[in-house]
Design a protein around this motif. Structure first.
Motif, PDB file in Angstrom:
ATOM      1  N   PRO A 165       0.832  -1.208   0.000  1.00 50.77           N
ATOM      2  CA  PRO A 165       0.000   0.000   0.000  1.00 50.77           C
ATOM      3  C   PRO A 165       0.864   1.254   0.000  1.00 50.77           C
ATOM      4  O   PRO A 165       2.021   1.227   0.410  1.00 50.77           O
ATOM      5  CB  PRO A 165      -0.793  -0.113   1.307  1.00 50.77           C
ATOM      6  CG  PRO A 165      -0.103  -1.135   2.120  1.00 50.77           C
ATOM      7  CD  PRO A 165       0.691  -1.997   1.203  1.00 50.77           C
ATOM      8  N   ALA A 166       0.292   2.340  -0.476  1.00 50.57           N
ATOM      9  CA  ALA A 166       1.024   3.610  -0.606  1.00 50.57           C
ATOM     10  C   ALA A 166       1.168   4.279   0.749  1.00 50.57           C
ATOM     11  O   ALA A 166       0.501   5.253   1.057  1.00 50.57           O
ATOM     12  CB  ALA A 166       0.309   4.520  -1.595  1.00 50.57           C
ATOM     13  N   GLN A 167       2.041   3.742   1.563  1.00 50.17           N
ATOM     14  CA  GLN A 167       2.319   4.265   2.894  1.00 50.17           C
ATOM     15  C   GLN A 167       3.793   4.063   3.197  1.00 50.17           C
ATOM     16  O   GLN A 167       4.514   3.458   2.417  1.00 50.17           O
ATOM     17  CB  GLN A 167       1.488   3.522   3.950  1.00 50.17           C
ATOM     18  CG  GLN A 167      -0.005   3.702   3.784  1.00 50.17           C
ATOM     19  CD  GLN A 167      -0.768   2.851   4.775  1.00 50.17           C
ATOM     20  OE1 GLN A 167      -0.484   1.688   4.956  1.00 50.17           O
ATOM     21  NE2 GLN A 167      -1.751   3.461   5.411  1.00 50.17           N
ATOM     22  N   ALA A 168       4.199   4.539   4.349  1.00 49.39           N
ATOM     23  CA  ALA A 168       5.564   4.314   4.816  1.00 49.39           C
ATOM     24  C   ALA A 168       5.507   3.905   6.284  1.00 49.39           C
ATOM     25  O   ALA A 168       4.606   4.334   7.011  1.00 49.39           O
ATOM     26  CB  ALA A 168       6.401   5.577   4.659  1.00 49.39           C
ATOM     27  N   HIS A 169       6.436   3.058   6.695  1.00 52.54           N
ATOM     28  CA  HIS A 169       6.516   2.628   8.089  1.00 52.54           C
ATOM     29  C   HIS A 169       7.966   2.569   8.528  1.00 52.54           C
ATOM     30  O   HIS A 169       8.842   2.170   7.771  1.00 52.54           O
ATOM     31  CB  HIS A 169       5.891   1.232   8.266  1.00 52.54           C
ATOM     32  CG  HIS A 169       4.424   1.262   8.432  1.00 52.54           C
ATOM     33  ND1 HIS A 169       3.819   1.288   9.654  1.00 52.54           N
ATOM     34  CD2 HIS A 169       3.430   1.273   7.529  1.00 52.54           C
ATOM     35  CE1 HIS A 169       2.502   1.321   9.491  1.00 52.54           C
ATOM     36  NE2 HIS A 169       2.249   1.318   8.197  1.00 52.54           N
ATOM     37  N   GLU A 187       8.782   2.007   2.251  1.00 52.19           N
ATOM     38  CA  GLU A 187       7.759   2.856   1.638  1.00 52.19           C
ATOM     39  C   GLU A 187       7.499   2.410   0.205  1.00 52.19           C
ATOM     40  O   GLU A 187       8.404   1.936  -0.491  1.00 52.19           O
ATOM     41  CB  GLU A 187       8.181   4.316   1.655  1.00 52.19           C
ATOM     42  CG  GLU A 187       9.462   4.600   0.910  1.00 52.19           C
ATOM     43  CD  GLU A 187       9.909   6.051   1.011  1.00 52.19           C
ATOM     44  OE1 GLU A 187       9.053   6.931   1.138  1.00 52.19           O
ATOM     45  OE2 GLU A 187      11.119   6.279   0.964  1.00 52.19           O
ATOM     46  N   SER A 188       6.261   2.569  -0.208  1.00 56.95           N
ATOM     47  CA  SER A 188       5.886   2.299  -1.591  1.00 56.95           C
ATOM     48  C   SER A 188       6.216   3.512  -2.442  1.00 56.95           C
ATOM     49  O   SER A 188       5.970   4.650  -2.025  1.00 56.95           O
ATOM     50  CB  SER A 188       4.396   2.013  -1.692  1.00 56.95           C
ATOM     51  OG  SER A 188       4.085   0.791  -1.096  1.00 56.95           O
ATOM     52  N   THR A 189       6.770   3.261  -3.601  1.00 56.31           N
ATOM     53  CA  THR A 189       7.060   4.331  -4.551  1.00 56.31           C
ATOM     54  C   THR A 189       7.236   3.701  -5.927  1.00 56.31           C
ATOM     55  O   THR A 189       7.548   2.508  -6.034  1.00 56.31           O
ATOM     56  CB  THR A 189       8.326   5.121  -4.133  1.00 56.31           C
ATOM     57  OG1 THR A 189       8.452   6.257  -4.963  1.00 56.31           O
ATOM     58  CG2 THR A 189       9.573   4.278  -4.187  1.00 56.31           C
ATOM     59  N   SER A 203       4.079  -4.987   8.809  1.00 56.53           N
ATOM     60  CA  SER A 203       3.416  -3.785   9.341  1.00 56.53           C
ATOM     61  C   SER A 203       2.752  -2.993   8.222  1.00 56.53           C
ATOM     62  O   SER A 203       1.667  -2.452   8.392  1.00 56.53           O
ATOM     63  CB  SER A 203       4.390  -2.905  10.111  1.00 56.53           C
ATOM     64  OG  SER A 203       5.250  -2.223   9.245  1.00 56.53           O
ATOM     65  N   LEU A 204       3.405  -2.931   7.073  1.00 54.28           N
ATOM     66  CA  LEU A 204       2.831  -2.218   5.937  1.00 54.28           C
ATOM     67  C   LEU A 204       1.606  -2.961   5.414  1.00 54.28           C
ATOM     68  O   LEU A 204       0.601  -2.347   5.089  1.00 54.28           O
ATOM     69  CB  LEU A 204       3.885  -2.061   4.843  1.00 54.28           C
ATOM     70  CG  LEU A 204       3.712  -0.938   3.861  1.00 54.28           C
ATOM     71  CD1 LEU A 204       3.541   0.416   4.562  1.00 54.28           C
ATOM     72  CD2 LEU A 204       4.884  -0.870   2.907  1.00 54.28           C
ATOM     73  N   ALA A 237      -1.303  -2.456   7.852  1.00 56.25           N
ATOM     74  CA  ALA A 237      -1.861  -1.097   7.828  1.00 56.25           C
ATOM     75  C   ALA A 237      -2.914  -0.957   6.744  1.00 56.25           C
ATOM     76  O   ALA A 237      -3.798  -0.118   6.832  1.00 56.25           O
ATOM     77  CB  ALA A 237      -0.754  -0.074   7.611  1.00 56.25           C
ATOM     78  N   SER A 238      -2.825  -1.801   5.708  1.00 53.60           N
ATOM     79  CA  SER A 238      -3.794  -1.701   4.611  1.00 53.60           C
ATOM     80  C   SER A 238      -5.017  -2.571   4.844  1.00 53.60           C
ATOM     81  O   SER A 238      -5.984  -2.486   4.107  1.00 53.60           O
ATOM     82  CB  SER A 238      -3.128  -2.082   3.294  1.00 53.60           C
ATOM     83  OG  SER A 238      -2.813  -3.473   3.286  1.00 53.60           O
TER      84      SER A 238
END
Length: 104
Positions: free
Chosen positions: A16-20, A35-37, A98-99, A102-103
């Motif tokens: 997912p488009a987040q960062a942890h 992080e997603s990028t 964790s990422l 989170a989604s």
């Protein structure tokens, strides 16, 4: 200090488009930012480490991680002050989990 860069290709798992941020340098000697990028399907890993001369070991740990998770379009930054390969693998797995959590 040494900085190592790895790029892994042919990943299929997207995050997912987040960062942890997982871990802290003062606890376990390692922190991981994931992080997603957009990386054209690749996965990039940058390692900043105080343990100079262990590039081959880092390569093996990162290759093993990629074999487990096969990430695509993910950037990972690792700050290390002497963590063992087992701790590195654990923190990397925790970061992905964790990422993913989170989604959910």
């Amino acid at each position: 200090m040494e900085t190592l860069h790895f790029r892994l290709e042919n990943g299929c798992t997207r995050m997912p488009a987040q960062a942890h941020l997982i871990g802290v340098v003062s606890s376990g000697n390692l922190e991981v930012l994931i992080e997603s990028t957009e990386l054209n399907g690749g996965c990039e890993v940058e390692v900043n480490t105080a343990a100079v001369g262990f590039g081959a070991i880092w390569q093996a740990v990162i290759d093993d991680f990629h074999a487990r998770w096969s990430l695509a379009n993910v950037r990972i930054a690792i700050n290390d002050v002497g963590a063992t390969p087992a701790v590195v693998s654990l923190r990397l797995d925790q970061a992905v989990e964790s990422l993913q959590g989170a989604s959910a």
